[in-house]
Each structure stands twice: as C-alpha cells, then as structure tokens.
Design a protein around this motif. Sequence first.
Motif, short mmCIF file in Angstrom:
data_model
loop_
_atom_site.label_atom_id
_atom_site.label_comp_id
_atom_site.label_asym_id
_atom_site.label_seq_id
_atom_site.Cartn_x
_atom_site.Cartn_y
_atom_site.Cartn_z
N THR A 199 0.79 -1.24 0.00
CA THR A 199 0.00 0.00 0.00
C THR A 199 0.82 1.28 0.00
O THR A 199 0.27 2.34 -0.24
N GLY A 200 2.09 1.20 0.31
CA GLY A 200 2.90 2.41 0.38
C GLY A 200 2.90 3.04 1.76
O GLY A 200 2.10 2.69 2.63
N LEU A 201 3.79 3.98 1.94
CA LEU A 201 3.95 4.71 3.19
C LEU A 201 2.74 5.61 3.43
O LEU A 201 2.19 6.19 2.49
N ILE A 244 -3.24 -7.41 0.08
CA ILE A 244 -2.23 -8.40 0.48
C ILE A 244 -0.97 -7.62 0.82
O ILE A 244 -0.54 -6.77 0.03
N LEU A 245 -0.39 -7.91 1.96
CA LEU A 245 0.83 -7.24 2.39
C LEU A 245 1.98 -8.25 2.33
O LEU A 245 1.87 -9.33 2.91
N THR A 246 3.03 -7.89 1.63
CA THR A 246 4.14 -8.82 1.46
C THR A 246 5.00 -8.95 2.71
O THR A 246 5.57 -10.00 2.96
N HIS A 247 5.11 -7.86 3.46
CA HIS A 247 5.85 -7.91 4.72
C HIS A 247 5.52 -6.66 5.52
O HIS A 247 4.91 -5.72 5.01
N HIS A 248 5.93 -6.64 6.77
CA HIS A 248 5.49 -5.63 7.72
C HIS A 248 6.48 -4.46 7.85
O HIS A 248 6.95 -4.16 8.94
N HIS A 249 6.80 -3.80 6.76
CA HIS A 249 7.57 -2.56 6.79
C HIS A 249 6.62 -1.42 6.49
O HIS A 249 5.68 -1.58 5.71
N HIS A 297 5.27 -0.71 3.05
CA HIS A 297 4.41 -1.72 2.43
C HIS A 297 3.04 -1.80 3.11
O HIS A 297 2.05 -2.12 2.45
N VAL A 298 2.96 -1.49 4.39
CA VAL A 298 1.70 -1.61 5.13
C VAL A 298 1.10 -0.28 5.54
O VAL A 298 -0.02 -0.23 6.04
N GLY A 299 1.80 0.80 5.31
CA GLY A 299 1.42 2.10 5.84
C GLY A 299 0.00 2.56 5.60
O GLY A 299 -0.65 3.14 6.46
N LEU A 300 -0.54 2.29 4.42
CA LEU A 300 -1.89 2.73 4.08
C LEU A 300 -2.91 1.61 4.10
O LEU A 300 -4.03 1.77 3.60
#
Length: 101
Positions: free
Chosen positions: A59-61, A87-92, A95-98
């Motif tokens: 999702t982006g920052l 779907i989130l590939t990993h918890h950074h 990638h999960v921000g939005l």
Amino acid sequence: MRDGRFAPVRTPFDLPPEEGEAVEIAEGVLWMRLPLPSPLEHVNVFALDEGQGWTLVDTGLSTGRSRGIWAALLAGPLGGRPVERVILTHHHPDHVGLAGW
C-alpha cells in the motif's frame, strides 16, 4: 555479480510507471510506484484485476502524497472499481502504511 561488481538491474520495461500511472505487466496485473522520503525513493505496489474490483499488493507509506496518488490511481487506471482485498508482502511501513486507509 562479475569480478566483484554488481550488474545493473534489468527489467522487460524501458521505464517504470510515472506517479499516478500504472503499467500492465501481465494480463490483469498493474504495476505502480509510490514515493518514499529515502534514498530508495519508491516502493512498488501492484493491483490484481478481480473482475468487479481489485486486490492490492502492498500500500505504500502513509503520507498525504501517497493518499493523493492512490486517489488518482483509483479514479484513473483502476477505473473507479472498489478494492476488495489487500495483500501485504511484509510488515515494513512502506508496504503496510496505508492498509487501514
């Protein structure tokens, strides 16, 4: 790597998608990029065509700029169809921000 040096990354595409645009990389798979305030400069995100809507991969920052780009993508290349799942590939954060937005 040859002789201790890294070879440049090659892709089948001459140019990456511009801000607010998408590139179809396979049937029903769109590649998009969102900016990052770091030397990496961007995060790749993807949309998978599910017929009536989309599945987003990452999702982006969480920034106002990224939300604005997503709004343009949803209205433009994604055709106003709803997001059905994420779907989130990993918890950074980039990638999960939005995801909650």
